[in-house]
Design a protein around this motif. Sequence first.
Motif, short mmCIF file in Angstrom:
data_model
loop_
_atom_site.label_atom_id
_atom_site.label_comp_id
_atom_site.label_asym_id
_atom_site.label_seq_id
_atom_site.Cartn_x
_atom_site.Cartn_y
_atom_site.Cartn_z
N LEU A 186 0.85 -1.06 0.07
CA LEU A 186 -0.01 -0.02 -0.09
C LEU A 186 0.78 1.25 0.02
O LEU A 186 0.31 2.08 -0.77
CB LEU A 186 -1.10 0.03 1.19
CG LEU A 186 -2.15 -0.93 1.32
CD1 LEU A 186 -2.74 -0.68 2.49
CD2 LEU A 186 -3.11 -0.60 0.04
N VAL A 187 2.08 1.33 0.69
CA VAL A 187 3.02 2.47 0.82
C VAL A 187 3.43 2.58 -0.49
O VAL A 187 3.65 3.87 -1.08
CB VAL A 187 3.88 2.25 2.07
CG1 VAL A 187 5.08 3.23 1.63
CG2 VAL A 187 3.35 2.24 3.24
N GLU A 237 2.28 1.79 -3.25
CA GLU A 237 1.26 2.27 -4.39
C GLU A 237 1.06 3.58 -3.90
O GLU A 237 0.73 4.33 -5.04
CB GLU A 237 0.06 1.35 -4.31
CG GLU A 237 0.10 -0.12 -4.72
CD GLU A 237 -1.20 -1.00 -4.60
OE1 GLU A 237 -2.05 -0.54 -3.79
OE2 GLU A 237 -1.05 -2.11 -5.20
N GLU A 238 0.93 4.13 -2.93
CA GLU A 238 0.72 5.75 -2.62
C GLU A 238 1.95 6.23 -3.09
O GLU A 238 1.52 7.51 -3.72
CB GLU A 238 0.46 5.46 -1.13
CG GLU A 238 -0.91 5.26 -0.43
CD GLU A 238 -2.18 5.97 -0.91
OE1 GLU A 238 -1.93 7.18 -1.15
OE2 GLU A 238 -3.02 5.38 -1.17
N ARG A 239 2.91 5.96 -2.81
CA ARG A 239 4.11 6.47 -3.36
C ARG A 239 4.06 6.68 -5.07
O ARG A 239 4.47 7.95 -5.62
CB ARG A 239 5.48 6.07 -2.91
CG ARG A 239 5.97 6.14 -1.51
CD ARG A 239 7.06 5.48 -1.31
NE ARG A 239 7.37 5.61 0.11
CZ ARG A 239 8.16 4.85 0.82
NH1 ARG A 239 8.71 3.87 0.14
NH2 ARG A 239 8.29 5.11 2.30
N LYS A 264 1.28 6.44 -6.82
CA LYS A 264 0.12 7.51 -7.17
C LYS A 264 0.69 8.79 -6.90
O LYS A 264 0.19 9.79 -7.98
CB LYS A 264 -1.12 7.01 -6.30
CG LYS A 264 -2.37 7.87 -6.48
CD LYS A 264 -3.21 7.39 -5.59
CE LYS A 264 -4.36 8.35 -6.01
NZ LYS A 264 -5.66 8.03 -4.65
N ALA A 265 1.14 9.21 -5.91
CA ALA A 265 1.77 10.36 -5.61
C ALA A 265 2.65 10.97 -7.00
O ALA A 265 2.56 12.07 -7.41
CB ALA A 265 2.45 10.70 -4.32
N GLU A 298 0.65 11.68 -9.94
CA GLU A 298 0.10 12.78 -9.75
C GLU A 298 1.03 13.91 -9.89
O GLU A 298 0.58 14.99 -10.58
CB GLU A 298 -0.84 13.09 -8.36
CG GLU A 298 -1.88 12.04 -8.22
CD GLU A 298 -2.34 11.80 -6.85
OE1 GLU A 298 -1.87 12.55 -5.99
OE2 GLU A 298 -3.53 11.32 -6.80
#
Length: 130
Positions: free
Chosen positions: A83-84, A86-88, A90-91, A94
């Motif tokens: 999850l971490v 994937e969040e990185r 995604k960021a 973006e």
Amino acid sequence: RKEAVRLKSHNVMLNRQQLGRQMKQERKQNEEQAKLNAHEALQKARYNRHELVDSVANNLRHKTAQLALQKQQQAEQIYRDKLVREEREKARFEQEIEKMRLEEEIMLTRVQKAQARQSTALLHLQQSLV
């Protein structure tokens, strides 16, 4: 005197018989006690064996539960790490999208300015021709 010897001999014989009976009785009691001791020892050994089996089974259950918990914790940690990541990611995407949007705005502004200059230049050209 013969009578006294005979009585003494008879008493000795009676004492020997009594001693023999007493020894037999003691031997019998000793054998019974030995059987009882052996039976108790066997019972204790069986009990200890059952206790050992139960203890081993409990230890095995405990270790199995610990391993299952460790595996679950590892799986949860792997999931959190994923999850971490994937969040990185995604960021980062973006940020890239925002960067591209800003570049697009800059390019559109440049195109508009160029079109405005071109229109102005065409207007000046038309006025100079007239």
